[in-house]
Motif scaffolding. Structure first.
Motif, short mmCIF file in Angstrom:
data_model
loop_
_atom_site.label_atom_id
_atom_site.label_comp_id
_atom_site.label_asym_id
_atom_site.label_seq_id
_atom_site.Cartn_x
_atom_site.Cartn_y
_atom_site.Cartn_z
N ALA A 181 28.57 8.13 -10.67
CA ALA A 181 28.24 6.67 -10.30
C ALA A 181 29.52 5.94 -10.62
N VAL A 182 29.96 6.22 -11.85
CA VAL A 182 31.33 5.62 -12.09
C VAL A 182 32.37 5.98 -11.24
N LEU A 183 32.40 7.23 -10.70
CA LEU A 183 33.60 7.55 -9.72
C LEU A 183 32.96 7.06 -8.39
N ALA A 184 31.87 6.69 -7.99
CA ALA A 184 31.57 5.98 -6.80
C ALA A 184 32.18 4.60 -6.84
N ALA A 185 32.04 4.09 -7.94
CA ALA A 185 33.05 2.70 -8.07
C ALA A 185 34.42 2.64 -7.74
N ASP A 186 35.10 4.03 -8.01
CA ASP A 186 36.51 4.16 -7.80
C ASP A 186 36.64 4.57 -6.41
N LYS A 187 35.38 4.97 -5.58
CA LYS A 187 35.53 5.54 -4.27
C LYS A 187 36.16 6.55 -4.21
N ILE A 188 35.88 7.54 -5.17
CA ILE A 188 36.15 9.05 -5.18
C ILE A 188 35.08 9.97 -5.62
N ASP A 189 35.18 11.18 -5.18
CA ASP A 189 34.25 12.27 -5.72
C ASP A 189 35.01 13.50 -5.39
N PHE A 190 34.40 14.51 -6.00
CA PHE A 190 34.87 15.82 -5.95
C PHE A 190 33.77 16.82 -5.40
N SER A 191 34.20 17.88 -5.18
CA SER A 191 32.97 18.99 -4.62
C SER A 191 32.69 19.63 -5.64
N LYS A 192 33.32 19.68 -6.79
CA LYS A 192 33.06 20.77 -7.84
C LYS A 192 32.86 19.91 -9.40
N HIS A 193 32.23 20.56 -10.04
CA HIS A 193 31.80 19.89 -11.36
C HIS A 193 33.01 19.61 -12.14
N GLY B 72 40.51 5.07 -22.88
CA GLY B 72 39.99 4.45 -24.04
C GLY B 72 38.84 3.47 -23.36
N ILE B 73 38.28 3.68 -22.09
CA ILE B 73 37.38 2.99 -21.51
C ILE B 73 36.00 3.27 -22.02
N PHE B 74 35.69 4.72 -22.52
CA PHE B 74 34.80 5.10 -23.00
C PHE B 74 35.04 6.04 -24.13
N ASP B 75 34.46 5.88 -25.19
CA ASP B 75 34.70 6.46 -26.56
C ASP B 75 34.96 7.99 -26.28
N VAL B 76 35.78 8.52 -27.41
CA VAL B 76 36.15 9.93 -27.04
C VAL B 76 34.76 11.04 -27.27
N ALA C 170 37.07 16.34 -15.09
CA ALA C 170 38.31 16.34 -15.30
C ALA C 170 38.89 14.65 -14.89
N TYR C 171 38.46 14.43 -13.87
CA TYR C 171 38.87 12.94 -13.48
C TYR C 171 38.35 11.87 -14.33
N PHE C 172 36.81 12.12 -14.87
CA PHE C 172 36.52 11.17 -15.97
C PHE C 172 36.97 11.35 -17.30
N GLN C 173 37.60 12.52 -17.65
CA GLN C 173 38.22 12.65 -18.87
C GLN C 173 39.47 11.75 -18.50
N LYS C 174 40.34 11.94 -17.68
CA LYS C 174 41.69 11.70 -17.29
C LYS C 174 41.61 10.02 -17.37
N GLU C 175 40.62 9.44 -16.44
CA GLU C 175 40.64 8.01 -16.32
C GLU C 175 39.87 7.17 -16.92
N TYR C 176 38.98 7.78 -17.67
CA TYR C 176 37.83 6.91 -18.59
C TYR C 176 37.78 7.28 -20.04
N TYR D 139 30.23 14.82 -25.74
CA TYR D 139 29.00 15.16 -25.11
C TYR D 139 28.91 15.69 -23.54
N LEU D 140 29.89 15.45 -22.74
CA LEU D 140 29.75 15.80 -21.47
C LEU D 140 30.25 17.55 -21.59
N GLN D 141 31.28 17.80 -22.35
CA GLN D 141 31.66 19.20 -22.32
C GLN D 141 30.46 20.15 -22.75
N THR D 142 29.96 19.59 -23.78
CA THR D 142 29.09 20.25 -24.42
C THR D 142 27.74 20.50 -23.66
N ALA D 143 27.46 19.34 -22.98
CA ALA D 143 26.15 19.34 -22.07
C ALA D 143 26.57 20.57 -21.12
#
Length: 133
Positions: A45-57, A72-76, A62-68, A81-85
């Motif tokens: 949903a966050v990526l949709a706000a950026d008008k971007i998506d990827f075919s692979k998880h 510092g937009i989201f806490d480290v 990777a995009y969320f990690q780099k851009e968010y 949480y994302l990697q463990t999940a």
């Protein structure tokens, strides 16, 4: 907020509800999977706000990690949480004889709820700011 963002948030919320039902039914492996997909769909949903998506998880993550996360937009902690999940969901789905505990499922569910709430708040604020401009 556009329809795709709203749809993905709604879908993420539905996956959270499913995770809770499965957790309460002692279906821990499947609950963990739904918790992961709640996080993953909320991130999309966050990526949709950026008008971007990827075919692979991996691309989404990777995009969320780099851009968010790195910005510092989201806490480290949400990176962890994302990697463990992602890792535990893969183990649940693909590893023979993987035992998912109640504790694992509860932790993943609680993290997914926290992550979803953080993303929902971020998107609300992002689009509230645009209305004020």
């Amino acid at each position: 907020m556009d329809n795709l963002i709203k749809y993905r948030l709604s879908t993420a919320n539905e996956k959270l509800e499913s995770a809770k039902l499965l957790l309460d039914s002692e279906k821990y492996r499947d609950s963990i999977g739904r918790s992961y997909y709640a996080i993953f769909t909320a991130v999309r949903a966050v990526l949709a706000a950026d008008k971007i998506d990827f075919s692979k998880h991996s691309g989404v993550i990777a995009y969320f990690q780099k851009e968010y996360i790195k910005t510092g937009i989201f806490d480290v902690k949400y990176s962890k949480y994302l990697q463990t999940a992602f890792q535990i969901r893969n183990s649940c789905d693909y590893d023979d004889f993987f035992i998912a505990s109640k504790q694992d499922a509860e932790e993943q569910y609680c993290r997914a709820v926290e992550f979803y709430d953080a993303i929902q708040n971020y998107l609300r604020n992002k689009f509230a700011d645009r209305k004020d401009s």
